[in-house]
Design a protein around this motif. Structure first.
Motif, PDB file in Angstrom:
ATOM      1  N   GLN A 156       0.829  -1.207   0.000  1.00 59.08           N
ATOM      2  CA  GLN A 156       0.000   0.000   0.000  1.00 59.08           C
ATOM      3  C   GLN A 156       0.868   1.264   0.000  1.00 59.08           C
ATOM      4  N   LYS A 157       1.927   1.243   0.791  1.00 63.58           N
ATOM      5  CA  LYS A 157       2.788   2.431   0.931  1.00 63.58           C
ATOM      6  C   LYS A 157       3.595   2.696  -0.334  1.00 63.58           C
ATOM      7  N   HIS A 158       4.112   1.639  -0.966  1.00 66.58           N
ATOM      8  CA  HIS A 158       5.102   1.837  -2.032  1.00 66.58           C
ATOM      9  C   HIS A 158       4.588   1.606  -3.453  1.00 66.58           C
ATOM     10  N   TYR A 159       3.539   0.796  -3.619  1.00 64.33           N
ATOM     11  CA  TYR A 159       3.202   0.364  -4.973  1.00 64.33           C
ATOM     12  C   TYR A 159       1.779   0.655  -5.447  1.00 64.33           C
ATOM     13  N   PHE A 160       0.871   0.997  -4.532  1.00 61.91           N
ATOM     14  CA  PHE A 160      -0.530   1.144  -4.934  1.00 61.91           C
ATOM     15  C   PHE A 160      -1.156   2.421  -4.380  1.00 61.91           C
ATOM     16  N   ASP A 161      -2.065   3.000  -5.159  1.00 63.47           N
ATOM     17  CA  ASP A 161      -2.961   4.026  -4.614  1.00 63.47           C
ATOM     18  C   ASP A 161      -4.151   3.331  -3.941  1.00 63.47           C
ATOM     19  N   GLU A 162      -4.607   2.249  -4.603  1.00 62.36           N
ATOM     20  CA  GLU A 162      -5.681   1.423  -4.032  1.00 62.36           C
ATOM     21  C   GLU A 162      -5.375  -0.036  -4.305  1.00 62.36           C
ATOM     22  N   ILE A 163      -5.580  -0.887  -3.303  1.00 67.71           N
ATOM     23  CA  ILE A 163      -5.465  -2.339  -3.497  1.00 67.71           C
ATOM     24  C   ILE A 163      -6.880  -2.895  -3.519  1.00 67.71           C
ATOM     25  N   HIS A 164      -7.238  -3.575  -4.599  1.00 70.72           N
ATOM     26  CA  HIS A 164      -8.608  -4.087  -4.738  1.00 70.72           C
ATOM     27  C   HIS A 164      -8.746  -5.555  -4.316  1.00 70.72           C
ATOM     28  N   TYR A 165      -7.728  -6.354  -4.645  1.00 65.86           N
ATOM     29  CA  TYR A 165      -7.814  -7.790  -4.349  1.00 65.86           C
ATOM     30  C   TYR A 165      -6.530  -8.260  -3.669  1.00 65.86           C
ATOM     31  N   ILE A 166      -6.700  -9.021  -2.590  1.00 66.31           N
ATOM     32  CA  ILE A 166      -5.555  -9.611  -1.894  1.00 66.31           C
ATOM     33  C   ILE A 166      -5.806 -11.110  -1.763  1.00 66.31           C
ATOM     34  N   ASP A 167      -4.837 -11.903  -2.194  1.00 68.72           N
ATOM     35  CA  ASP A 167      -4.851 -13.345  -1.939  1.00 68.72           C
ATOM     36  C   ASP A 167      -3.621 -13.686  -1.115  1.00 68.72           C
ATOM     37  N   ILE A 168      -3.841 -14.228   0.073  1.00 72.81           N
ATOM     38  CA  ILE A 168      -2.743 -14.655   0.947  1.00 72.81           C
ATOM     39  C   ILE A 168      -2.565 -16.157   0.726  1.00 72.81           C
ATOM     40  N   LEU A 169      -1.360 -16.567   0.337  1.00 69.88           N
ATOM     41  CA  LEU A 169      -1.092 -17.972   0.022  1.00 69.88           C
ATOM     42  C   LEU A 169      -0.067 -18.528   1.001  1.00 69.88           C
TER      43      LEU A 169
END
Length: 401
Positions: A156-169
């Motif tokens: 969130q801090k370095h790569y995105f303005d908004e994160i829409h989908y997160i998959d934790i594997l």
């Protein structure tokens, strides 16, 4: 620098002890306390043999007793309490920290002993009390929850303005050679796996049957594995703390042999947490099963292979769609050589030490109750590279459908 009180003496606690002793510039003193003092003494002996500069003491305590915990904290006067006991004991330890105005760190959220339901509401209810006391409670500073939350904050801090989908594997490609064993506390592990699955979509929980949703994923350095959607606690906090998120899912890998054994044990009632009467005594089947299964702490010398745990993100940066995958690979045998534990304990224990270090050094310190993703991820991310859990980035990952 300061003193940590480590409550617990199992596989994860062992890693925390070893890592605090490696980091003796921050942890000048530690006290290891658990119900079984002999386990604490064995850990003390193990790290002292390695020549640590950290001063190590041990104590006996019943973590279910606020009174005993308060007496211990008042006697030892630690700067931080690291809770690596059972999740059932989170609230008593938090109560003791409140009474003594001591900072608190744990790796797994509270769950009541009589219902297989783990969520943050019980611990979040302490926010105002901790604020008023002027102390910090850092929740879920293991790997998942823990590092996965820090990964989210970093993305969130370095790569995105908004994160829409997160998959934790969460992939464990380790093999311990037993037909059936669990990599951490069998009671907690089996409760998690046999519970209904769930994920968060558009701010709502969507419930699934246990193991209903299966995907296959090819994990770096491990290979292709079957993984299943589970309920997992960090989804609840990430849904509140990550901007723009529409869906969060958690997947864990399981081999067919594990699932077949588990199904059979379930079918005959051995995974139940409802007490039954046997020969005039009341026993809980799952607790009896735990007693006959291999102790997770004994798996270290015989486990080979690697774990691969991380997060895949889809979102937007500067109006453009973007994907990003960040993960850690951990080698069971390398962990065993270093600290005498397998990678599942290692990946939880190292972040517990780092979280405590963040609080003790003031990098993550403010009055109240917080999840890891609510703090600046950068110093934690640097520490992961330094203390044995280096991370890998992939900007063109294969997505989970």
């Amino acid at each position: 620098m300061g003193k940590a009180l480590i409550i617990g003496a199992g596989g994860v606690a062992s890693v925390v002890v070893h890592k605090c002793c490696q980091n003796s510039a921050v942890f000048t003193e530690i006290c290891i306390a658990s119900r079984t003092k002999s386990k604490c003494d064995a850990l003390k002996e193990a790290v002292e043999k390695k020549g640590t500069k950290t001063v190590v003491t041990t104590a006996q305590v019943d973590a279910n007793s606020v009174e005993q915990l308060v007496a211990l904290i008042e006697r030892e006067k630690p700067d931080v309490v690291i809770n690596v006991a059972l999740p059932y004991q989170d609230l008593t330890i938090m109560d003791a920290c409140l009474a003594t105005k001591t900072d608190y760190v744990d790796t797994a959220n509270y769950e009541p002993e009589d219902t297989a339901k783990f969520e943050y509401k019980w611990q979040w209810a302490y926010r105002e009390k901790f604020e008023k006391a002027g102390i910090t409670a850092l929740l879920g500073s293991g790997f998942d929850p823990g590092v996965t939350g820090v990964f989210c904050a970093y993305a969130q801090k370095h790569y995105f303005d908004e994160i829409h989908y997160i998959d934790i594997l969460d992939c464990n490609g380790g093999d311990h050679g037993y037909p059936f064993a669990t990599n951490f506390n069998p009671e907690i592990n089996i409760r998690e796996v046999s519970a209904k699955g769930s994920y968060i979509e558009n701010g709502e929980w969507v419930e699934t049957e246990p193991m209903e949703i299966k995907r296959v994923y090819n994990f770096d350095q491990v290979g292709e594995k079957d993984m299943y959607l589970l309920h997992h606690e960090e989804l609840e906090s990430l849904a509140l703390n990550i901007r723009g998120v529409k869906r969060i899912r958690f997947f864990m890998t399981f081999g067919q042999s594990y699932l077949t054994h588990l199904k059979c044990l379930e079918n005959v009632g051995m995974t139940s947490i409802e007490p039954i009467v046997y020969e005039g005594k009341e026993i809980v089947p799952l607790q009896f099963l735990k007693a006959v299964l291999p102790d997770p702490a004994s798996l270290g010398p015989r486990t080979v292979g690697k774990t691969n745990i991380g997060c895949i993100f889809q979102g937007v940066k500067d109006g453009k769609e973007k994907t990003y995958y960040i993960y850690n690979i951990c080698d069971h045998q390398a962990c065993y050589r270093e600290v005498g534990s397998q990678a599942v304990s290692y990946t939880t224990g190292v972040p517990a030490m780092i979280g405590a270090m963040m609080v003790m050094t003031g990098k993550w310190k403010k009055p109240g109750v917080y999840n890891v993703e609510e703090f600046d991820p950068d110093p934690f991310m640097d520490a992961l590279n330094e203390w044995g859990l280096p991370w890998i980035e992939d900007f063109h990952p294969t997505l989970v459908d």
